[in-house]
Design a protein around this motif. Structure first.
Motif, PDB file in Angstrom:
ATOM      1  N   GLY A  78      30.173  41.758  30.659  1.00 44.13           N
ATOM      2  CA  GLY A  78      31.177  41.601  31.440  1.00 44.13           C
ATOM      3  C   GLY A  78      30.601  40.565  32.772  1.00 44.13           C
ATOM      4  N   TRP A  79      29.255  39.846  32.596  1.00 43.22           N
ATOM      5  CA  TRP A  79      28.705  39.223  33.728  1.00 43.22           C
ATOM      6  C   TRP A  79      29.308  37.687  33.951  1.00 43.22           C
ATOM      7  N   ALA A  80      29.796  37.106  32.695  1.00 43.34           N
ATOM      8  CA  ALA A  80      30.153  35.687  32.713  1.00 43.34           C
ATOM      9  C   ALA A  80      31.226  35.437  33.508  1.00 43.34           C
ATOM     10  N   GLN A  81      32.497  36.405  33.378  1.00 44.20           N
ATOM     11  CA  GLN A  81      33.737  36.026  34.258  1.00 44.20           C
ATOM     12  C   GLN A  81      33.277  35.947  35.658  1.00 44.20           C
ATOM     13  N   PRO A  82      32.737  37.002  36.379  1.00 40.67           N
ATOM     14  CA  PRO A  82      32.596  37.073  37.865  1.00 40.67           C
ATOM     15  C   PRO A  82      31.700  35.820  38.153  1.00 40.67           C
ATOM     16  N   ALA A  83      30.725  35.854  37.400  1.00 38.90           N
ATOM     17  CA  ALA A  83      29.677  34.355  37.605  1.00 38.90           C
ATOM     18  C   ALA A  83      30.537  33.192  37.769  1.00 38.90           C
ATOM     19  N   ALA A  84      31.419  33.166  36.873  1.00 37.56           N
ATOM     20  CA  ALA A  84      32.348  31.704  36.546  1.00 37.56           C
ATOM     21  C   ALA A  84      33.090  31.565  37.914  1.00 37.56           C
ATOM     22  N   VAL A  85      33.804  32.627  38.415  1.00 37.52           N
ATOM     23  CA  VAL A  85      34.433  32.502  39.772  1.00 37.52           C
ATOM     24  C   VAL A  85      33.556  32.083  40.773  1.00 37.52           C
ATOM     25  N   THR A  86      32.271  32.666  40.906  1.00 34.25           N
ATOM     26  CA  THR A  86      31.407  32.167  41.731  1.00 34.25           C
ATOM     27  C   THR A  86      31.150  30.802  41.894  1.00 34.25           C
ATOM     28  N   ALA A  87      30.970  30.232  40.533  1.00 34.50           N
ATOM     29  CA  ALA A  87      30.451  28.601  40.277  1.00 34.50           C
ATOM     30  C   ALA A  87      31.446  28.032  40.729  1.00 34.50           C
ATOM     31  N   ALA A  88      33.006  28.390  40.537  1.00 43.51           N
ATOM     32  CA  ALA A  88      34.098  27.703  41.122  1.00 43.51           C
ATOM     33  C   ALA A  88      34.196  27.645  42.696  1.00 43.51           C
ATOM     34  N   LEU A  89      33.780  28.918  43.193  1.00 44.93           N
ATOM     35  CA  LEU A  89      33.903  28.879  44.779  1.00 44.93           C
ATOM     36  C   LEU A  89      32.920  27.750  45.157  1.00 44.93           C
ATOM     37  N   LEU A  90      31.733  27.767  44.437  1.00 48.22           N
ATOM     38  CA  LEU A  90      30.632  26.536  44.906  1.00 48.22           C
ATOM     39  C   LEU A  90      31.117  25.357  44.427  1.00 48.22           C
ATOM     40  N   GLY A  91      32.290  25.098  44.270  1.00 53.44           N
ATOM     41  CA  GLY A  91      32.623  23.640  43.715  1.00 53.44           C
ATOM     42  C   GLY A  91      32.673  23.214  42.499  1.00 53.44           C
ATOM     43  N   LYS A  92      31.984  23.949  41.490  1.00 52.61           N
ATOM     44  CA  LYS A  92      31.943  23.663  40.136  1.00 52.61           C
ATOM     45  C   LYS A  92      33.012  23.724  39.172  1.00 52.61           C
ATOM     46  N   ASP A  93      33.118  23.025  38.087  1.00 56.02           N
ATOM     47  CA  ASP A  93      34.108  23.256  37.089  1.00 56.02           C
ATOM     48  C   ASP A  93      33.479  24.379  36.074  1.00 56.02           C
ATOM     49  N   ALA A  94      33.924  25.506  36.398  1.00 61.60           N
ATOM     50  CA  ALA A  94      33.178  26.623  35.649  1.00 61.60           C
ATOM     51  C   ALA A  94      33.941  26.912  34.208  1.00 61.60           C
ATOM     52  N   ILE A  95      33.099  27.203  33.225  1.00 53.58           N
ATOM     53  CA  ILE A  95      33.380  27.814  31.813  1.00 53.58           C
ATOM     54  C   ILE A  95      32.737  28.943  31.708  1.00 53.58           C
ATOM     55  N   ALA A  96      33.345  30.183  31.626  1.00 52.62           N
ATOM     56  CA  ALA A  96      32.888  31.467  31.338  1.00 52.62           C
ATOM     57  C   ALA A  96      33.067  31.801  29.756  1.00 52.62           C
ATOM     58  N   VAL A  97      31.988  31.880  29.077  1.00 51.64           N
ATOM     59  CA  VAL A  97      32.200  32.379  27.768  1.00 51.64           C
ATOM     60  C   VAL A  97      31.680  33.788  27.467  1.00 51.64           C
ATOM     61  N   ALA A  98      32.455  34.590  26.655  1.00 47.99           N
ATOM     62  CA  ALA A  98      32.265  35.911  26.363  1.00 47.99           C
ATOM     63  C   ALA A  98      32.694  36.361  25.232  1.00 47.99           C
ATOM     64  N   GLY A  99      32.416  37.490  24.472  1.00 44.35           N
ATOM     65  CA  GLY A  99      32.831  38.113  23.496  1.00 44.35           C
ATOM     66  C   GLY A  99      34.274  38.857  23.920  1.00 44.35           C
ATOM     67  N   ASP A 100      35.069  39.267  23.018  1.00 43.83           N
ATOM     68  CA  ASP A 100      36.160  40.058  23.598  1.00 43.83           C
ATOM     69  C   ASP A 100      35.821  41.469  24.350  1.00 43.83           C
TER      70      ASP A 100
END
Length: 562
Positions: free
Chosen positions: A427-449
């Motif tokens: 469950g880490w990837a999704q919140p981490a990607a939102v943080t990356a997006a807040l930092l101005g990055k083009d973020a891609i989260a990858v996780a299993g279902d």
């Protein structure tokens, strides 16, 4: 001003950008002060403290500066422990501001939510003591402000990590004295840290070993990310004509397209990278703990201290030579250490570049081009790779997905890949990607279902803050890694969730991809969208990750469960 106002003044003085948290208990005073004052701090309120803690940890990992996790004590000590545990084991700076949910004179009377540790209540100090680097439980205004200052200092001192301040009752709301005794010093001066560096003698000894090496290999770990020592790593590799392999957490400390890059070591890493490390006569380990997954569970033929020279560089002297005996320990900040090595080193061999080129062949296999349906995970990783550019950050969850990614997603820039690998929670990837997006990055989260479902409310958090990361779900309708260990284990199968509807219900977009030819267009559209997009990729659940990716060294020790 009251104490809460003085604490927020400290946050502003220290240029704190974000408070990730959920209002409750005595931290409400902090939220109110930020809302009604002239603070520059932005509050991000996800759906729960777990998501908040993972966002705060990711911020520290990506910036090397602490964000704040804030919330009511019982929930910071439970849900919010996920990100704090990751921060502790992944060396990410993080400051937690929480509280004990005390009820004044009622706290000793059949307490409700009380977390001071008194009879009948919870002991938040004991919980946080088991997770954080340091914690404080101030009982006065002066202690509160000084504790917050020290929390920021210790979060970035030496090996970074999480710290916590437990706010207590009146110590939050009472007036802050103008002339405090003992004095409270200027925030920036009190929090300042200094970089450490290895001794000249140890550097000279390390240089002798590296210059004498015929097959030098560098193992770059997360400490290189933490120090931002990318240029210094490249300079040392050039100076000693060395191959560079990385740990899992060290992935993207060197572009994996670089002529010296060999890939990722470990039990489910690249066979070529593992072989390179095994063939080395001298190893320079930089900012890597050498945990069991990195070391193929101590396979006897992998790293051999009796035959190989080991130079171990780490911020903490306890970590150098922790797992394998080191011939030389270089204690200090990774950037300072590498800079010192590069300044005096000069060596060449006829081995490194050809060997690294051979090792990089592991980044692609035939299935990476497969047109089969269901989609091969190998093909999915290459599709993601094709849309990654210098402004993209990929965040990887736990489970099979991260091992497919580390093998077949070949990064071509530094700081472009981060994975859940401290404590390794799903469950880490999704919140981490939102943080990356807040930092101005083009973020891609990858996780299993499985991992996506745990924190899919991150889609709504992204919507709330007007950022648009892409959420890729490698969907096999199961806990794939566990199922492939033993498909008779209860609880490994999931019903087929409609993630397109979920995404739309949370305010985002969703698309299901079943044909490999549709993968790249779907990812390109998601990246270009102004709304967060979930890309539900239906992968072949019969592609056995462990069977295909387990290294020969891992097989040597019997293939332990990860």
């Amino acid at each position: 001003m009251n104490t809460a106002e003085r604490v927020v003044e400290t946050l502003d003085a220290l240029d704190v950008e974000y408070v990730f948290g959920y209002p409750g208990g005595r931290v409400i005073e902090l939220f109110e002060t930020i809302a009604h004052g002239d603070s520059d701090v932005t509050v991000v309120r996800p759906r729960d403290e777990r998501e908040a803690s993972q966002m705060a940890e990711a911020y520290g990992r990506m910036t090397s500066s602490p964000a704040v996790l804030a919330g009511q004590g019982p929930w910071i000590g439970s849900l919010g422990n996920m990100g704090q545990m990751e921060a502790r084991l992944a060396s990410s700076p993080l400051v937690t501001l929480t509280e004990a949910s005390e009820r004044g004179d009622y706290s000793t009377l059949a307490p409700y939510q009380q977390s001071r540790g008194d009879y009948g209540g919870l002991s938040l100090p004991k919980i946080l003591d088991g997770v954080t680097k340091e914690w404080w439980f101030p009982r006065s205004s002066t202690e509160t402000v000084r504790s917050v200052q020290l929390a920021f200092k210790h979060a970035t001192a030496g090996r970074p990590g999480p710290t916590a301040v437990i706010l207590d009752g009146d110590a939050v709301s009472e007036e802050f004295p103008e002339d405090a005794t003992p004095p409270v010093w200027d925030d920036e001066r009190q929090v300042r840290n200094w970089q450490s560096q290895p001794t000249d003698r140890d550097v000279a000894t390390a240089v002798e070993h590296l210059e004498a090496a015929e097959r030098p290999v560098i193992i770059a770990g997360n400490g290189v990310h933490a120090a931002g020592a990318y240029d210094e790593l490249e300079a040392v590799a050039d100076a000693y004509d060395a191959v560079v392999a990385t740990s899992y957490l060290g992935k993207s400390t060197i572009p994996e397209t670089d002529e010296r890059a060999a890939g990722v070591i470990g039990s489910f890493g690249h066979e070529g990278a593992n072989r390179v490390v095994s063939e080395a006569d001298t190893l320079l380990v930089v900012g890597c703990r050498m945990n069991p997954m990195d070391t193929n569970w101590q396979a006897a033929s992998f790293i051999r201290p009796d035959e190989q020279t080991i130079v171990h560089a780490d911020i903490d002297t306890r970590n150098a030579g922790w797992v394998y005996p080191a011939d030389v320990g270089l204690i200090g900040d990774a950037a300072e250490t590498l800079r010192a090595l590069a300044a005096t080193g000069d060596a060449a061999n006829d081995w490194a570049l050809d060997r690294a080129e051979e090792a990089r062949e592991d980044f692609a296999v035939e299935k990476c081009e497969s047109d089969a349906v269901p989609i091969k995970p190998h093909r999915a990783c290459k599709a993601i790779e094709s849309v990654v550019d210098d402004d993209t950050v990929v965040t990887a969850d736990s489970g099979n997905n991260r091992f497919w990614l580390l093998n077949y997603l070949q990064t071509d820039s530094v700081g472009s890949y981060y994975g859940s690998g401290g404590v390794g929670g799903m469950g880490w990837a999704q919140p981490a990607a939102v943080t990356a997006a807040l930092l101005g990055k083009d973020a891609i989260a990858v996780a299993g279902d499985g991992g996506f479902t745990m924190t899919m409310t991150a889609v709504e958090t992204a919507v709330d803050h007007d950022v648009a990361p892409t959420f890729v779900v490698l969907n096999d309708t199961s806990l794939g890694m566990v199922r492939q260990m033993d498909d008779q284990i209860p609880g490994v199968e999931f019903h087929d969730t409609d993630f397109v509807q979920v995404a739309e219900g949370l305010g985002g977009r969703g698309v299901r991809v079943t044909d490999p030819d549709d993968l790249v267009p779907a990812l390109e559209n998601a990246k270009a969208a102004s709304t967060p997009t979930v890309v539900d990729v239906r992968i072949d659940r019969d592609e056995d990750m462990a069977d295909q990716l387990a290294s020969s060294f891992y097989d040597e020790v019997g293939g332990l469960h990860e």
